[in-house]
Scaffold this motif. Sequence first.
Motif, PDB file in Angstrom:
ATOM      1  N   ASP A 232      14.576 -37.699 -20.244  1.00 28.08           N
ATOM      2  CA  ASP A 232      15.253 -38.647 -19.459  1.00 28.08           C
ATOM      3  C   ASP A 232      16.739 -38.304 -19.234  1.00 28.08           C
ATOM      4  O   ASP A 232      17.102 -37.549 -20.145  1.00 28.08           O
ATOM      5  N   GLN A 233      17.173 -38.388 -18.248  1.00 25.62           N
ATOM      6  CA  GLN A 233      18.620 -37.966 -17.930  1.00 25.62           C
ATOM      7  C   GLN A 233      19.288 -39.114 -17.253  1.00 25.62           C
ATOM      8  O   GLN A 233      18.640 -39.779 -16.228  1.00 25.62           O
ATOM      9  N   GLU A 234      20.561 -39.539 -17.576  1.00 21.07           N
ATOM     10  CA  GLU A 234      20.932 -40.654 -16.879  1.00 21.07           C
ATOM     11  C   GLU A 234      21.683 -40.050 -15.630  1.00 21.07           C
ATOM     12  O   GLU A 234      21.557 -41.125 -14.672  1.00 21.07           O
ATOM     13  N   ARG A 235      22.152 -39.095 -15.537  1.00 17.49           N
ATOM     14  CA  ARG A 235      22.598 -38.675 -13.903  1.00 17.49           C
ATOM     15  C   ARG A 235      22.122 -37.014 -13.807  1.00 17.49           C
ATOM     16  O   ARG A 235      22.053 -36.555 -14.731  1.00 17.49           O
ATOM     17  N   VAL A 236      21.934 -36.886 -12.682  1.00 14.03           N
ATOM     18  CA  VAL A 236      21.488 -35.639 -12.217  1.00 14.03           C
ATOM     19  C   VAL A 236      22.755 -34.729 -12.434  1.00 14.03           C
ATOM     20  O   VAL A 236      23.857 -35.192 -12.473  1.00 14.03           O
TER      21      VAL A 236
END
Length: 360
Positions: free
Chosen positions: A117-121
């Motif tokens: 999971d990543q908060e931002r690209v």
Amino acid sequence: MAIPDYKNQIQAELNNISPILFKIGLEMEKKQPHISGERAVLSQKSLVLFCAEKSTGNRVVVKCSGHEDGMREIRREKIMRDHLATAKYSTDRPALPKETFFGERDNYIFLATEYVDQERVFVKHDLQQQFFMALNAFERQEAFHATTYEHLSSIKKIAEIITPELYSEKFGNFIKNANANYQNSETLSTLMQAKNLFDQNLNMVRTYSYYLIHEDLVPHNFRIRNSHIHMLDCASLQYGNKYESWARFINYMVIHSPELEKKLLQYIKNSRGEREYLCLRVMRAFKVAQLINYHASLISKVEGNFLQLTKIRLDFWTKVLSKILADEKISSEEHENYTRQRDALRSNEEKERQQEFAVA
């Protein structure tokens, strides 16, 4: 020749795969962005699926295939993952998602890894963060440098080693195949000039060879966690010129983050010198030639807006290649003109898929 019905072909494959996944404890999600949009054309030999573990509910990414070429690629990915975990000549390790399942069932092969999971690209981070995350990823790869005959002998058993001569041969094949699919005199002339530049610097390419590289290190093949780039496609790992990963990444940023492109190029020139900067430039030419060959190969496989977009991309990358040869950058006007045309021709499915890893 009729264009294949990619969506129906993929659906038929999903109908076969879904019950097998269920037996090994995985359930497909309804929404599958990596087999929609433009990816539908590329998903005939292997599929990338979002699934949930029935026992935990955790999200995983599953690569699967029943096609000979696709199965070979997934096995290669497994071998490379194991190699990176055990290589004795490097104490560093690239960041990879944890493997949760590998095996063959009912004539299909499956490799499941945790969903990162990543908060931002990547390109949503500020420029300084982008720079240091990219530099860290490149330097971790460069820690894997086969410097002895013993190293090379062990690597040959598990991974492809791209020598300078093999790079040159591949470059020639890119030109031959691209020209067979897309007869454009300007593109052919520019590719030939680029090949000459590459061959003139073959010994320099040799100087920076036998490093671990990822031939497609761009945001759709990695995700960000704790400010580290986690690579997703280990099948694209091999040993070659250390600037191949840099070249692919910087070429991508021509479109998606021109300021990062500029900052990385300045870093190499100022910190590593003109010789390594030239090596990066010839490897950028090689990677653009590979990209032109890829887009040219789609000409006979697509139609409508996708076909028109493919031709626009071929013209754009021909222009980028000419700029690399002149050691120049494309103008902001050329950049804006390309992205405007691209966005007008992309399908809604593809625009949605792009949100997984890009702003534009």
